[in-house]
Motif scaffolding. Sequence first.
Motif, mmCIF file in Angstrom:
data_model
loop_
_atom_site.group_PDB
_atom_site.id
_atom_site.type_symbol
_atom_site.label_atom_id
_atom_site.label_comp_id
_atom_site.label_asym_id
_atom_site.label_seq_id
_atom_site.Cartn_x
_atom_site.Cartn_y
_atom_site.Cartn_z
ATOM 1 N N TYR A 1 33.157 -20.980 2.653
ATOM 2 C CA TYR A 1 32.948 -21.891 3.791
ATOM 3 C C TYR A 1 34.276 -22.179 4.486
ATOM 4 N N PRO B 1 36.692 -24.499 6.384
ATOM 5 C CA PRO B 1 36.798 -25.956 6.563
ATOM 6 C C PRO B 1 36.738 -26.333 8.044
ATOM 7 N N CYS C 1 32.477 -29.973 -4.769
ATOM 8 C CA CYS C 1 32.071 -28.945 -3.779
ATOM 9 C C CYS C 1 33.267 -28.585 -2.908
ATOM 10 N N THR C 2 34.372 -28.229 -3.530
ATOM 11 C CA THR C 2 35.672 -28.150 -2.844
ATOM 12 C C THR C 2 35.816 -26.964 -1.910
ATOM 13 N N GLY C 3 34.991 -25.910 -2.058
ATOM 14 C CA GLY C 3 35.105 -24.739 -1.171
ATOM 15 C C GLY C 3 36.493 -24.118 -1.274
ATOM 16 N N SER C 4 37.160 -23.969 -0.117
ATOM 17 C CA SER C 4 38.521 -23.415 -0.117
ATOM 18 C C SER C 4 39.534 -24.395 -0.708
ATOM 19 N N ASP D 1 33.541 -26.420 -7.839
ATOM 20 C CA ASP D 1 32.637 -25.676 -6.953
ATOM 21 C C ASP D 1 31.791 -24.748 -7.820
ATOM 22 N N ALA D 2 30.558 -24.535 -7.376
ATOM 23 C CA ALA D 2 29.645 -23.682 -8.137
ATOM 24 C C ALA D 2 29.889 -22.200 -7.865
ATOM 25 N N ALA E 1 34.638 -19.391 -4.104
ATOM 26 C CA ALA E 1 35.303 -20.615 -3.663
ATOM 27 C C ALA E 1 36.342 -21.047 -4.694
ATOM 28 N N VAL F 1 28.395 -29.695 -9.161
ATOM 29 C CA VAL F 1 28.788 -30.988 -8.581
ATOM 30 C C VAL F 1 29.919 -31.604 -9.435
ATOM 31 N N VAL G 1 32.650 -32.951 0.667
ATOM 32 C CA VAL G 1 32.008 -32.363 1.847
ATOM 33 C C VAL G 1 31.055 -31.345 1.240
ATOM 34 N N ALA G 2 29.855 -31.832 0.933
ATOM 35 C CA ALA G 2 28.870 -30.983 0.235
ATOM 36 C C ALA G 2 27.946 -30.378 1.286
ATOM 37 N N VAL H 1 24.364 -21.151 0.635
ATOM 38 C CA VAL H 1 24.617 -22.003 -0.531
ATOM 39 C C VAL H 1 25.654 -23.081 -0.196
ATOM 40 N N ALA H 2 26.376 -22.903 0.905
ATOM 41 C CA ALA H 2 27.374 -23.905 1.309
ATOM 42 C C ALA H 2 26.809 -24.886 2.327
ATOM 43 N N ARG I 1 23.078 -36.072 -5.679
ATOM 44 C CA ARG I 1 23.701 -35.779 -6.986
ATOM 45 C C ARG I 1 25.187 -36.092 -6.953
HETATM 46 C C1 LIG Z 1 29.845 -27.335 3.099
HETATM 47 S S1 LIG Z 1 30.789 -26.417 1.915
HETATM 48 C C2 LIG Z 1 32.254 -27.467 1.940
HETATM 49 C C3 LIG Z 1 33.468 -26.896 1.280
HETATM 50 C C4 LIG Z 1 34.701 -27.798 1.362
HETATM 51 N N1 LIG Z 1 34.438 -29.103 0.775
HETATM 52 C C5 LIG Z 1 35.172 -27.941 2.782
HETATM 53 O O1 LIG Z 1 35.059 -29.026 3.377
HETATM 54 O O2 LIG Z 1 35.682 -26.950 3.331
HETATM 55 C C6 LIG Z 1 29.974 -26.836 0.407
HETATM 56 C C7 LIG Z 1 30.520 -26.201 -0.852
HETATM 57 O O3 LIG Z 1 29.696 -26.649 -1.937
HETATM 58 C C8 LIG Z 1 29.564 -25.595 -2.877
HETATM 59 N N2 LIG Z 1 28.364 -25.865 -3.677
HETATM 60 C C9 LIG Z 1 27.058 -25.641 -3.372
HETATM 61 N N3 LIG Z 1 26.254 -26.101 -4.343
HETATM 62 C C10 LIG Z 1 27.059 -26.648 -5.295
HETATM 63 C C11 LIG Z 1 26.820 -27.289 -6.535
HETATM 64 N N4 LIG Z 1 25.579 -27.485 -6.994
HETATM 65 N N5 LIG Z 1 27.884 -27.706 -7.269
HETATM 66 C C12 LIG Z 1 29.154 -27.508 -6.817
HETATM 67 N N6 LIG Z 1 29.437 -26.904 -5.636
HETATM 68 C C13 LIG Z 1 28.399 -26.497 -4.875
HETATM 69 C C14 LIG Z 1 29.510 -24.346 -2.037
HETATM 70 O O4 LIG Z 1 29.880 -23.207 -2.793
HETATM 71 C C15 LIG Z 1 30.519 -24.687 -0.915
HETATM 72 O O5 LIG Z 1 31.802 -24.224 -1.248
#
Ligand SMILES: C[S@@+](CC[C@H](N)C(=O)[O-])C[C@H]1O[C@@H](n2cnc3c(N)ncnc32)[C@H](O)[C@@H]1O
Length: 266
Positions: free
Chosen positions: A74, A76, A102-105, A125-126, A130, A146, A161-162, A184-185, A198
């Motif tokens: 994803y 940012p 859900c840290t992404g990058s 992050d799942a 990421a 989560v 930022v989920a 998934v993001a 959650r």
């Molecule tokens: C909207 S993106 C935001 C990424 C980052 N926080 C940002 O602002 O750039 C959501 C992120 O949540 C992760 N994700 C999705 N389902 C998840 C879960 N159940 N547990 C942890 N991370 C999850 C995705 O892989 C994605 O990287």
Amino acid sequence: MKPTAHDRAGLARRLRAAGCVAAHEEAGELVSAACDQDELERWVRRRETGEPLAWIVGRSWFCGRRVWVDPGVYVPRAQSEELARRAARLLRRRPGRAADLCTGSGAVAHLLMAEVPGAVVVGTDADPRAVSCARRNGVAVVQGDVGGPLRSGAFDVVTAVALYVPTGAFRYLPGDVQRWEPHVALDGGADGLEVVRRVVADAARLLRPGGWLLTEVGGDQDRSLAVALRGQGFDADDVVTWRDEDGDLRGVAARMPPSPLSSVRT
Ligand SMILES: C[S@@+](CC[C@H](N)C(=O)[O-])C[C@H]1O[C@@H](n2cnc3c(N)ncnc32)[C@H](O)[C@@H]1O
């Protein structure tokens, strides 16, 4: 030969014709990042198909800081910068530990580390792509669901930022986002809040008394989230929302009640 600013106007015309809104800025980013004309041409063709610019050049910018972004991760968004800045201000007030779920990058975590050097910041992050991208950005990150992998009662600030786009609202996202960005993001289920609820439950477990959760939401999701926040023990008098310059909701911050002992002390 390294591309020059001279190439920019022609590229901007091509990108505009392909539907890029910020064609001039994107042309500048491509020219400055490409090693030579061949690479530049390959990159412009990829961008013309709608592939995110950050995946092509391998980086993006968040609060003025460079963040590495790998393909499939994803990108940012500028709309999340206010959440990150607010979290940094809160963490500075009690520099301890922060968790970015859900840290992404790792963009938000990366900013917290830069702005509050004394703090310990971890991400989750799942998605393994990421996780490895966030590590490239210097973030200590655990792969998992989560806040599941993190220790209870150990954090002063939790950010997330989920994913919060309701499944039915997908069709309103820009075409390139729908085609390219990982569902998934983005896909937050029927009302968009399946993962965010959650996040709230996990934050209630992870936060110390008086600690803050900051989470991104949109539309009128703050109303539904208020119920979840109360249900998880957040202080109803300490819930703050913020909006962007167009008046659109961008986030919610909520605080766990301070312990009776700390209220006596302050
Ligand atoms: C909207 S993106 C935001 C990424 C980052 N926080 C940002 O602002 O750039 C959501 C992120 O949540 C992760 N994700 C999705 N389902 C998840 C879960 N159940 N547990 C942890 N991370 C999850 C995705 O892989 C994605 O990287």
